[in-house]
Design a protein around this motif. Structure first.
Motif, short mmCIF file in Angstrom:
data_model
loop_
_atom_site.label_atom_id
_atom_site.label_comp_id
_atom_site.label_asym_id
_atom_site.label_seq_id
_atom_site.Cartn_x
_atom_site.Cartn_y
_atom_site.Cartn_z
N VAL A 95 -59.84 92.16 22.57
CA VAL A 95 -61.06 92.30 21.76
C VAL A 95 -60.93 91.48 20.48
CG1 VAL A 95 -62.37 93.91 20.31
CG2 VAL A 95 -61.84 94.49 22.69
N GLN A 96 -59.80 91.59 19.79
CA GLN A 96 -59.62 90.83 18.56
C GLN A 96 -59.63 89.32 18.84
OE1 GLN A 96 -59.61 91.84 15.46
NE2 GLN A 96 -59.49 94.05 15.73
N GLU A 97 -59.04 88.93 19.95
CA GLU A 97 -59.06 87.51 20.32
C GLU A 97 -60.48 87.03 20.58
OE1 GLU A 97 -57.13 84.45 23.64
OE2 GLU A 97 -57.14 86.61 24.01
N ARG A 98 -61.26 87.85 21.30
CA ARG A 98 -62.64 87.45 21.61
C ARG A 98 -63.50 87.39 20.35
NH1 ARG A 98 -65.70 87.23 26.39
NH2 ARG A 98 -63.61 86.98 27.29
N ARG A 134 -64.85 90.03 8.95
CA ARG A 134 -63.93 91.04 8.41
C ARG A 134 -64.35 92.44 8.85
NH1 ARG A 134 -64.03 93.41 2.34
NH2 ARG A 134 -62.34 94.92 2.57
N PHE A 135 -65.65 92.75 8.76
CA PHE A 135 -66.14 94.06 9.17
C PHE A 135 -65.89 94.29 10.66
CE2 PHE A 135 -69.80 96.23 11.23
CZ PHE A 135 -69.46 97.52 10.89
N LEU A 136 -66.19 93.30 11.49
CA LEU A 136 -66.01 93.47 12.93
C LEU A 136 -64.55 93.70 13.29
CD1 LEU A 136 -68.50 90.77 14.27
CD2 LEU A 136 -68.78 93.26 14.26
N ARG A 137 -63.67 92.95 12.67
CA ARG A 137 -62.24 93.14 12.94
C ARG A 137 -61.79 94.53 12.47
NH1 ARG A 137 -59.73 89.17 15.18
NH2 ARG A 137 -60.19 86.95 14.84
N THR A 138 -62.34 94.97 11.35
CA THR A 138 -61.94 96.26 10.79
C THR A 138 -62.41 97.42 11.65
OG1 THR A 138 -61.98 95.35 8.54
CG2 THR A 138 -62.05 97.74 8.75
N ILE A 139 -63.67 97.39 12.09
CA ILE A 139 -64.18 98.51 12.89
C ILE A 139 -63.55 98.50 14.28
CG2 ILE A 139 -66.26 97.34 13.76
CD1 ILE A 139 -67.71 100.06 13.46
N ALA A 140 -63.27 97.30 14.81
CA ALA A 140 -62.65 97.22 16.14
C ALA A 140 -61.24 97.80 16.14
CB ALA A 140 -62.62 95.77 16.61
N ALA A 141 -60.55 97.69 15.01
CA ALA A 141 -59.17 98.18 14.92
C ALA A 141 -59.06 99.54 14.25
CB ALA A 141 -58.33 97.16 14.14
#
Length: 259
Positions: free
Chosen positions: A221-224, A87-94
């Motif tokens: 990025v989100q897919e990876r 969740r954190f990784l998806r949030t910071i990436a977006a």
């Protein structure tokens, strides 16, 4: 004591790792606190940029090993929605607004890979970056298997991800992971100054510029991140990871000769 300190002033939300006694290793609760803060900042007009920082002696030792061992003992990998780290990784990436990071001392695992999603990174000359996933029987996360080769070049990324050895601040500057190397005692202050410079600029222009720069790779990025999370969950339950975690707790060198 709060393990993630959140302070907003002059348009800058500062998120500080505050678990120095455990080398700022990140627990599930800390990931949730970071995600909550970023989600709040995204919709808060008073927050124009975010700064992530640690202590002058340590940025983060990465994921809390105790959490790793609990997850490895679980009968099945949690879904992405149930994983605080994903969740954190998806949030910071977006995250749509500028993110600045101040890194001093060791930045291990996600302590390094989260920086791929920051816009400006300032490092103390004592910073030591490492992505030792393979050494723990694990695989890269945070889309670092995609972003590290893009930023470093394939062979330098392979050295960082396959050997998992630390590289220092000057090497990080050379490959473009950080913007500037400064004395550790000055790093947080310099990063704060830069964050406030950003906060004084037109937010709409900042956000649109960031969106345009990331436009071609945002979906990839989100897919990876999703692909890596499946591999990571499987790897956590592998014999190699079990041996690595056990050896860590027993303070010995792992023996991978049979795995």
């Amino acid at each position: 004591m709060t393990d993630i300190l959140v302070h907003t002033e002059a348009g800058v939300m500062t998120l500080t790792f505050n678990r120095v006694e455990r080398k700022n290793s990140i627990t599930g609760a800390m990931y949730d606190a970071l995600s909550d803060a970023l989600e709040s900042a995204a919709g808060d007009t008073d927050v124009r940029t975010v700064l992530i920082q640690g202590d002058p002696t340590i940025f983060s030792a990465g994921n809390d090993i105790g959490d790793f061992m609990k997850a490895a003992a679980a009968p099945a990998a949690p879904s992405e929605a149930d994983s605080p780290a994903i969740r954190f990784l998806r949030t910071i990436a977006a995250f749509p607004k500028p993110v600045v990071a101040s890194v001093c001392g060791p930045a291990v695992g996600i302590g390094t890979t989260l920086l791929f999603h920051c816009d400006l990174v300032y490092a103390g000359d004592n910073a030591a970056f490492s992505m030792p996933f393979v050494n723990l029987g694990l695989v890269p996360e945070a889309a670092s298997s995609l972003l590290a080769p893009q930023m470093f070049g394939y062979h330098r990324a392979a050295e960082a991800l396959l050997l998992g050895e630390p590289f220092m601040a000057e090497a990080a500057l050379e490959v473009g992971l950080v913007n500037r190397v400064v004395p550790p005692t000055e790093c947080n202050g310099i990063a704060q100054t830069q964050a406030r410079k950003l906060a004084a600029k037109p937010l709409s222009a900042l956000m649109e510029t960031k969106r345009l720069m990331k436009l071609s790779q945002q979906a990839v990025v989100q897919e990876r991140i999703g692909v890596e999370s499946v591999s990571f969950g499987n790897a956590m339950r592998s014999p190699a990871a079990k041996e690595a975690f056990t050896a860590f707790m027993e303070k010995r060198k792992p023996d991978f000769s049979k795995v």
